[in-house]
Structures are given as structure tokens and as C-alpha cells.
Enzyme design. Structure first.
Site, PDB file in Angstrom:
ATOM      1  N   ALA A  64      54.510  39.665  39.489  1.00 35.95           N
ATOM      2  CA  ALA A  64      55.782  40.257  39.089  1.00 35.95           C
ATOM      3  C   ALA A  64      56.181  41.222  40.201  1.00 35.95           C
ATOM      4  O   ALA A  64      55.326  41.732  40.926  1.00 35.95           O
ATOM      5  CB  ALA A  64      55.603  41.001  37.778  1.00 35.95           C
ATOM      6  N   GLY A 109      51.241  38.044  37.712  1.00 33.65           N
ATOM      7  CA  GLY A 109      52.112  37.076  37.034  1.00 33.65           C
ATOM      8  C   GLY A 109      52.087  35.695  37.672  1.00 33.65           C
ATOM      9  O   GLY A 109      52.334  34.695  36.998  1.00 33.65           O
ATOM     10  N   GLU A 112      49.173  34.021  36.270  1.00 37.36           N
ATOM     11  CA  GLU A 112      49.468  33.730  34.861  1.00 37.36           C
ATOM     12  C   GLU A 112      50.373  32.503  34.708  1.00 37.36           C
ATOM     13  O   GLU A 112      50.211  31.720  33.769  1.00 37.36           O
ATOM     14  CB  GLU A 112      50.089  34.963  34.204  1.00 37.36           C
ATOM     15  CG  GLU A 112      49.064  36.079  34.049  1.00 37.36           C
ATOM     16  CD  GLU A 112      49.678  37.386  33.588  1.00 37.36           C
ATOM     17  OE1 GLU A 112      50.508  37.944  34.335  1.00 37.36           O
ATOM     18  OE2 GLU A 112      49.328  37.839  32.495  1.00 37.36           O
ATOM     19  N   GLU A 132      46.361  43.692  38.216  1.00 38.35           N
ATOM     20  CA  GLU A 132      47.186  44.691  37.526  1.00 38.35           C
ATOM     21  C   GLU A 132      46.460  46.012  37.300  1.00 38.35           C
ATOM     22  O   GLU A 132      47.063  47.082  37.308  1.00 38.35           O
ATOM     23  CB  GLU A 132      47.658  44.148  36.166  1.00 38.35           C
ATOM     24  CG  GLU A 132      48.705  43.046  36.248  1.00 38.35           C
ATOM     25  CD  GLU A 132      48.111  41.661  36.352  1.00 38.35           C
ATOM     26  OE1 GLU A 132      46.906  41.522  36.660  1.00 38.35           O
ATOM     27  OE2 GLU A 132      48.863  40.692  36.128  1.00 38.35           O
TER      28      GLU A 132
END
Ligand code: DAK
Length: 251
Positions: A64, A109, A112, A132
Site C-alpha cells: 500500500a 499489500g 496480500e 507492516e
């Protein structure tokens, strides 16, 4: 446009995330575009298999967009989380196979999204991880659950708690990717072409059955937004943008 859709012969569709100046990190525009394209492809019967990759030589998706997340309030973080969850869920649940061609960094992300795909192939220079924790936050788009499902709880705890990156060989050893192969996109497209020749109905049912498992994804979506109220999250996200080491205080 930073999400390119390229329809190949036989119903194979290549989706490329192209935001190379940020290593294909996902900001709202790019992630919204990706979600919209995936929604369309999920409904489109002429699309038989979807391959997801990142543009350029360096990254699949480096996560992200950390700079964007630095200014998020808890409510905005929840909406941001929901958008990423929807994209990953579409990859996981659309009634046709999805394949990640991991051509470089797949972090946060990005890892993911790859975990949402049914199959993952990595190039030998790929690096994967859930970093993260070093930003003072946690995986927010399904990582805590899907990583444990794919690799087992022990591996998931290792990667999520330490935030360390794994190279392609280790990713293969721990089951995070199905194969390491260069050039990775060629292999992914080859497998996609083979899958596109199989019965779409049988693939749809097989995928649905394989996905049956009790999920805690909703719980993850709930909890992670709250972390954005913490000083540590603000510090971790700001430190990245300022290119310095974060100083976490526990508040
Ligand atoms: N976001 C924004 N920009 C990024 C980025 C990212 N994730 N990753 C890289 N970039 C940018 C860099 O800032 C740099 O921009 P400029 O300085 O040139 O303007 C450019 O891409 C090139 O990167 P580097 O210069 O750093 O390239 P290097 O080869 O030196 O290093 C790297 C590559 C991948 C090791 C490094 O860029 C890196 O560590 N990137 C960050 C990786 C990362 O931590 N990814 C995880 C992001 S966190 C949630 C919702 C979602 C999520 C969590 C919670 N809630 C709603 C609660 C998801 C979180 C994440 O994905």
C-alpha cells in the site's frame, strides 16, 4: 490509467499494475482502478483465467502507498482496508483461476494481493514479505489469515511479527509460491493458457470447494483501522517518508 488489461487468445487476461515510480505501490486511484477491473473480469464469462503482475523489472507491488497512509484517520483507514480487502477477495473468490506473476518486490499489500490469487509464480529476483510491523501497523488486506492458510501459522507468525523479507528460494521452500521461474510472466501465461482449456464449470466448483474454510477476515478488517489512532503508526509511516528509522514509544 495505472491498471492495464490485456486480453490474450483463449480467454487469458493479463492485468498489469503500472505505477513504477513508486514500485507499483497502491494509492487510492490505482487500487480503485484495480478493484473495478477485477469486478468486471469476475462477471465476464469470456475471461477464463486472470494473470496479475507488476510493470517494470523491479516490483510486483511494493505494498500500500505508505505516504498516503501516513495521513489517514481511523475511519479512513477502515475504508482503505475495505477497498484492499475487496480486491484481494475478488482475486480469491472470482469463479475462475487467478495467477500472480511475482516479478520483483511483493511486500505488504502486494504480498496480500498475491496471496489472494490461486497460484503464485515468482521470478528468481522476487522478494516477498509483510513488513507492516516496522511501520507500526499490521497487514490489513487479509495477510494475517491468508498467509497462515497458505504457509501455516508458524511461518505466518515469523513473517508478520518480524516483518522480514524472504527471497524467492525461501518463498518456494515455505510454500508461499508454487514455483520460481524466469521469465516468470511467460510461465504464468503458459499455465493460464492450460487452465483456460479446462472446463470453466469444473474449475469454478473446484475453486469454491478449495476455498471453503472458516474465515476471520472480517475481524482483521475491524481491528486494523483502530491502529491508525496510535502514535506509533503515525511515527512508523512518517519515518518511511522521511527516510529515517522510526522511534516507537508504545503509545
Ligand atoms: N509506498 C509508497 N512509496 C513507495 C513504497 C510504498 N509502499 N515502496 C517504495 N516506494 C517508493 C519509494 O519511496 C521511492 O520513492 P522516491 O523516494 O523515489 O520518491 C521509490 O518507490 C523507489 O523506492 P526505493 O528508492 O526505496 O527503492 P529501493 O530499491 O531502495 O528499495 C524497497 C526497495 C521495496 C525495499 C523499499 O522501497 C521499501 O522498503 N518500500 C516499502 C515496502 C513496504 O514497507 N511495503 C509495505 C507497505 S505497508 C491497512 C491497510 C493496508 C495495509 C495495512 C493496514 N489499514 C487500513 C490499517 C497495508 C500496508 C502495506 O502494504
Amino acid at each position: 490509467m495505472s491498471v492495464l488489461v490485456d486480453r490474450r487468445d483463449g480467454g487469458v487476461v493479463l492485468v498489469t499494475i503500472d505505477r513504477q515510480d513508486a514500485l507499483n505501490a497502491l494509492n487510492v486511484e490505482t487500487l480503485t482502478e484495480l478493484r473495478d477491473r477485477l469486478r468486471e473480469l469476475a462477471e465476464d464469462e469470456s475471461a477464463r483465467v486472470v494473470v496479475l503482475t507488476g510493470a517494470g523489472e523491479k516490483a510486483f507491488v511494493a505494498g500500500a502507498d505508505i505516504k498516503y497512509m501516513g495521513s489517514l484517520a481511523p475511519d479512513e483507514a477502515k475504508a482503505w482496508g475495505a477497498l484492499g480487502h475487496e480486491a484481494a477477495r475478488l482475486l480469491e473468490e472470482m469463479p475462475k483461476p487467478t495467477i500472480a506473476a511475482i516479478n520483483g518486490f511483493a511486500l505488504g499489500g502486494g504480498c496480500e494481493l498475491a496471496l489472494g490469487c490461486d497460484l503464485r509464480y515468482a521470478s528468481s529476483r522476487a522478494r516477498l514479505g509483510q513488513p507492516e510491523i516496522d511501520l507500526g501497523i499490521v497487514p490489513g488486506w487479509g495477510g494475517t489469515q491468508r498467509l497462515a492458510r497458505v504457509c501455516g501459522l508458524g511461518v505466518a507468525k515469523d513473517l508478520v511479527l518480524t516483518g522480514r523479507m524472504v527471497d524467492a528460494e525461501e518463498a518456494l521452500r515455505i510454500g508461499l509460491v508454487n514455483a520460481v521461474v524466469d521469465p516468470v510472466l511467460d510461465r504464468a501465461l503458459e499455465v493460464a493458457a492450460k487452465l483456460a482449456e479446462k472446463s470453466p464449470g469444473a474449475l469454478r466448483v473446484a475453486k469454491r470447494l478449495l476455498n471453503l474454510s472458516p474465515g476471520a477476515l472480517e475481524r482483521e478488517a475491524e481491528e486494523f483501522g483502530d491502529l491508525f489512532a496510535s502514535e506509533d503508526a503515525k511515527e512508523g509511516l512518517a519515518a518511511f517518508a522521511e527516510k529515517r528509522t522510526p522511534r516507537f514509544t508504545g503509545r
